[in-house]
Design a protein around this motif. Structure first.
Motif, PDB file in Angstrom:
ATOM      1  N   ALA A  85       0.802  -1.225   0.000  1.00 35.38           N
ATOM      2  CA  ALA A  85       0.000   0.000   0.000  1.00 35.38           C
ATOM      3  C   ALA A  85       0.832   1.270   0.000  1.00 35.38           C
ATOM      4  O   ALA A  85       0.423   2.274  -0.590  1.00 35.38           O
ATOM      5  N   VAL A  86       2.000   1.263   0.659  1.00 36.04           N
ATOM      6  CA  VAL A  86       2.737   2.513   0.805  1.00 36.04           C
ATOM      7  C   VAL A  86       4.172   2.423   0.288  1.00 36.04           C
ATOM      8  O   VAL A  86       4.633   3.306  -0.436  1.00 36.04           O
ATOM      9  N   LEU A  87       4.905   1.362   0.628  1.00 32.11           N
ATOM     10  CA  LEU A  87       6.310   1.308   0.231  1.00 32.11           C
ATOM     11  C   LEU A  87       6.476   1.235  -1.282  1.00 32.11           C
ATOM     12  O   LEU A  87       7.424   1.802  -1.833  1.00 32.11           O
ATOM     13  N   LEU A  88       5.576   0.540  -1.981  1.00 30.83           N
ATOM     14  CA  LEU A  88       5.637   0.547  -3.436  1.00 30.83           C
ATOM     15  C   LEU A  88       5.348   1.932  -3.996  1.00 30.83           C
ATOM     16  O   LEU A  88       5.840   2.300  -5.063  1.00 30.83           O
ATOM     17  N   LYS A  89       4.551   2.719  -3.241  1.00 32.42           N
ATOM     18  CA  LYS A  89       4.225   4.069  -3.703  1.00 32.42           C
ATOM     19  C   LYS A  89       5.422   5.010  -3.586  1.00 32.42           C
ATOM     20  O   LYS A  89       5.452   6.048  -4.236  1.00 32.42           O
ATOM     21  N   LEU A  90       6.398   4.659  -2.736  1.00 37.12           N
ATOM     22  CA  LEU A  90       7.626   5.444  -2.690  1.00 37.12           C
ATOM     23  C   LEU A  90       8.318   5.431  -4.049  1.00 37.12           C
ATOM     24  O   LEU A  90       8.852   6.449  -4.493  1.00 37.12           O
ATOM     25  N   GLY A  91       8.326   4.256  -4.705  1.00 32.83           N
ATOM     26  CA  GLY A  91       8.906   4.179  -6.035  1.00 32.83           C
ATOM     27  C   GLY A  91       8.143   5.025  -7.036  1.00 32.83           C
ATOM     28  O   GLY A  91       8.747   5.766  -7.826  1.00 32.83           O
ATOM     29  N   GLY A  92       6.803   4.951  -7.009  1.00 35.67           N
ATOM     30  CA  GLY A  92       5.997   5.762  -7.910  1.00 35.67           C
ATOM     31  C   GLY A  92       6.145   7.245  -7.640  1.00 35.67           C
ATOM     32  O   GLY A  92       6.241   8.065  -8.570  1.00 35.67           O
ATOM     33  N   TYR A  93       6.189   7.610  -6.366  1.00 31.33           N
ATOM     34  CA  TYR A  93       6.378   9.013  -5.984  1.00 31.33           C
ATOM     35  C   TYR A  93       7.728   9.515  -6.494  1.00 31.33           C
ATOM     36  O   TYR A  93       7.834  10.628  -7.019  1.00 31.33           O
ATOM     37  N   GLY A  94       8.782   8.682  -6.338  1.00 31.96           N
ATOM     38  CA  GLY A  94      10.101   9.085  -6.807  1.00 31.96           C
ATOM     39  C   GLY A  94      10.136   9.273  -8.310  1.00 31.96           C
ATOM     40  O   GLY A  94      10.734  10.227  -8.824  1.00 31.96           O
ATOM     41  N   VAL A  95       9.484   8.370  -9.061  1.00 31.15           N
ATOM     42  CA  VAL A  95       9.441   8.496 -10.529  1.00 31.15           C
ATOM     43  C   VAL A  95       8.752   9.789 -10.935  1.00 31.15           C
ATOM     44  O   VAL A  95       9.242  10.539 -11.801  1.00 31.15           O
ATOM     45  N   LEU A 117      -4.143   5.708  -9.692  1.00 36.29           N
ATOM     46  CA  LEU A 117      -3.918   4.258  -9.680  1.00 36.29           C
ATOM     47  C   LEU A 117      -3.099   3.837  -8.465  1.00 36.29           C
ATOM     48  O   LEU A 117      -3.326   2.768  -7.894  1.00 36.29           O
ATOM     49  N   MET A 118      -2.160   4.682  -8.034  1.00 36.48           N
ATOM     50  CA  MET A 118      -1.395   4.372  -6.823  1.00 36.48           C
ATOM     51  C   MET A 118      -2.307   4.325  -5.601  1.00 36.48           C
ATOM     52  O   MET A 118      -2.187   3.436  -4.757  1.00 36.48           O
ATOM     53  N   ILE A 119      -3.213   5.282  -5.511  1.00 39.43           N
ATOM     54  CA  ILE A 119      -4.117   5.327  -4.358  1.00 39.43           C
ATOM     55  C   ILE A 119      -5.077   4.136  -4.371  1.00 39.43           C
ATOM     56  O   ILE A 119      -5.261   3.451  -3.358  1.00 39.43           O
ATOM     57  N   SER A 120      -5.666   3.850  -5.527  1.00 37.30           N
ATOM     58  CA  SER A 120      -6.624   2.741  -5.598  1.00 37.30           C
ATOM     59  C   SER A 120      -5.930   1.407  -5.343  1.00 37.30           C
ATOM     60  O   SER A 120      -6.470   0.535  -4.660  1.00 37.30           O
ATOM     61  N   HIS A 121      -4.717   1.251  -5.867  1.00 34.64           N
ATOM     62  CA  HIS A 121      -3.969   0.015  -5.621  1.00 34.64           C
ATOM     63  C   HIS A 121      -3.615  -0.109  -4.146  1.00 34.64           C
ATOM     64  O   HIS A 121      -3.591  -1.223  -3.600  1.00 34.64           O
ATOM     65  N   GLY A 122      -3.336   1.021  -3.485  1.00 31.48           N
ATOM     66  CA  GLY A 122      -3.041   0.980  -2.055  1.00 31.48           C
ATOM     67  C   GLY A 122      -4.187   0.411  -1.246  1.00 31.48           C
ATOM     68  O   GLY A 122      -3.990  -0.464  -0.391  1.00 31.48           O
ATOM     69  N   PHE A 123      -5.401   0.866  -1.519  1.00 29.56           N
ATOM     70  CA  PHE A 123      -6.565   0.353  -0.788  1.00 29.56           C
ATOM     71  C   PHE A 123      -6.871  -1.100  -1.163  1.00 29.56           C
ATOM     72  O   PHE A 123      -7.142  -1.938  -0.296  1.00 29.56           O
TER      73      PHE A 123
END
Length: 457
Positions: free
Chosen positions: A232-242, A314-320
């Motif tokens: 939910a969150v650590l994978l979003k660090l990669g997306g946020y960085g990109v 998509l990051m938010i929906s995938h997180g939930f």
């Protein structure tokens, strides 16, 4: 924002007592509510950027997601950690320390501090996996995670040091002029290599296909809270960085983005096919996460406003969705004592209440309306096709296969004849309903005011 960080620090340092677990849950609930109210602040003109901290819609949305998922993790871990007295205070302290690190990471504008906290998030995650994982293979899973992420991050550190020297500042806002260093067309190859080096650390964290082997291992060995925070969150660090480095480094001019674009989309197709070969519940959900993040990466690399907004949605929906699926896999494991799709059959007859939630989140995983997953795909598909018509086939395959493996996940676990040893089940209790409802509610109701999560102000 500073008030939320101070509140989270206070929660981490709560004294050890019998009530501190529930105090932390209530404090996280309060922080989650405040963070949701923060989403409205950009519409009231309170955006702020300075030397150390930044606050825009993307940061606020991801901070809200971090608080929300941290609260869900505490609720999901009550049975597996607290009831069995497996050192619950240390567990909650690690969980909340990770929460604090992630909030600071999403708030920083200094790229050097961002890199430090980006790497620091690995330490509590590794300790959670090693301390509360399921099997002895958790040592190997932790080693895979550390080697992949640290090895890919060292070139990023060298690139950051060079960028700070060239721009005489560590603020990401100052890096937009670095393209001039490679303005000579003869040096376009150097800009392509530089963009790959910068993006590599984030693509491993995302993870992109070819750099994804650490993720299924980490998910399978991690406890339920570890899987939830990873997905939910650590994978979003990669997306946020990109998204952040694409915003400030102007990578849309790089020739290498086409290679990464194609590899992301076809890698998403391949991981979707791999999902059909999985017999472990958590492994199947982990591979589906790689497919969804490939689609998110395509939106980020399309360099269009729709693509970037769709990537964030998509990051938010995938997180939930993925967090809830891992919680469901854990509830099924607690009932059947196996995560094998070959052995977990006929749950619909034994526990229909749990089957309802499996159905709701499986259709959310395949982007059925009214989930915000559908909104993200609607925004990413046109922006990707406008980049090149050759991506149409891979996009269509990925969408079709996502529906297929979501149906496969539901039917293989809920239908069929149940084994004799699954005949006696306890009822599904209220905390489980609350946990799953708090995942489903924002993942579907945010569609009514979707500008909160896709408008970059």
């Amino acid at each position: 924002m500073l008030g939320l960080i101070i509140l989270n620090l206070f929660v981490v340092l709560l004294p050890k007592s019998k009530l501190s677990w529930y105090l932390k849950i209530w404090a996280l609930a309060l922080a989650s509510l405040f963070s949701l109210l923060h989403l409205f602040l950009p519409f009231w003109g309170s955006e702020s950027i300075n030397y150390l901290m930044t606050q825009d819609s993307m940061s606020l949305v991801l901070i809200s997601l971090t608080f929300w998922i941290s609260l869900m993790m505490m609720m999901a871990s009550q049975t597996s950690v607290k009831v069995f007295n497996n050192n619950p205070m240390l567990f909650s302290m690690l969980l909340l320390t990770l929460n604090l690190i992630l909030i600071i990471t999403f708030s920083l504008s200094s790229i050097m501090y961002f890199y430090f906290f980006f790497e620091a998030s690995l330490i509590p995650t590794l300790m959670i996996i090693l301390g509360w994982g399921y099997q002895p293979e958790r040592l190997q899973a932790g080693m895979y995670m550390m080697i992949y992420t640290v090895a890919a991050s060292l070139p990023l550190l060298l690139s950051i040091l060079w960028a700070i020297q060239e721009s005489s500042s560590s603020n990401m806002l100052m890096f937009s002029s670095l393209r001039n260093a490679f303005f000579d067309p003869a040096l376009s190859w150097a800009w392509s290599i530089f963009s790959i080096v910068i993006l590599a650390a984030f693509l491993v964290k995302l993870p992109m296909f070819t750099a994804h082997l650490w993720l299924p291992k980490a998910h399978v060995e991690a406890p339920v809270a570890g899987s939830m925070i990873l997905a939910a969150v650590l994978l979003k660090l990669g997306g946020y960085g990109v998204l952040r480095v694409s915003q400030y480094f102007n990578f849309y001019m790089s020739n290498s983005s086409t290679i990464i674009f194609s590899l992301a989309l076809w890698g998403g197709v391949l991981t979707s096919i791999i999902c059909f070969r999985q017999i472990d519940l958590k492994s199947l959900i982990a591979y589906s996460s790689i497919g969804h993040m490939s689609l998110m990466l395509a939106g980020a690399l399309s360099s269009s406003s729709w693509g970037w907004s769709g990537a964030l949605v998509l990051m938010i929906s995938h997180g939930f969705c993925s967090s809830a699926l891992f919680a469901l896999a854990n509830y099924t494991y607690e009932k059947s004592h196996t995560r094998s799709l070959l052995l977990s059959k006929g749950m619909l007859m034994l526990l229909p209440a749990l089957s309802l939630w499996w159905f709701l989140f499986c259709i959310m995983n395949m982007a059925a309306p009214p989930s915000i997953n559908l909104l993200g795909e609607i925004m990413i598909f046109p922006s990707t096709i406008f980049s090149s018509m050759y991506y149409l086939l891979s996009l269509g395959l990925m969408s079709f296969l996502a529906a297929m493996y979501s149906m496969y996940l539901f039917t293989s676990s809920q239908h069929g004849g149940s084994p004799p040893y699954l005949s006696s089940f306890t009822t599904f209790k209220a905390p489980g309903f609350s946990l799953l409802f708090l995942h489903w509610f924002p993942g579907n109701l945010l569609i009514l005011k979707s500008e909160l999560i896709y408008m970059w102000l």
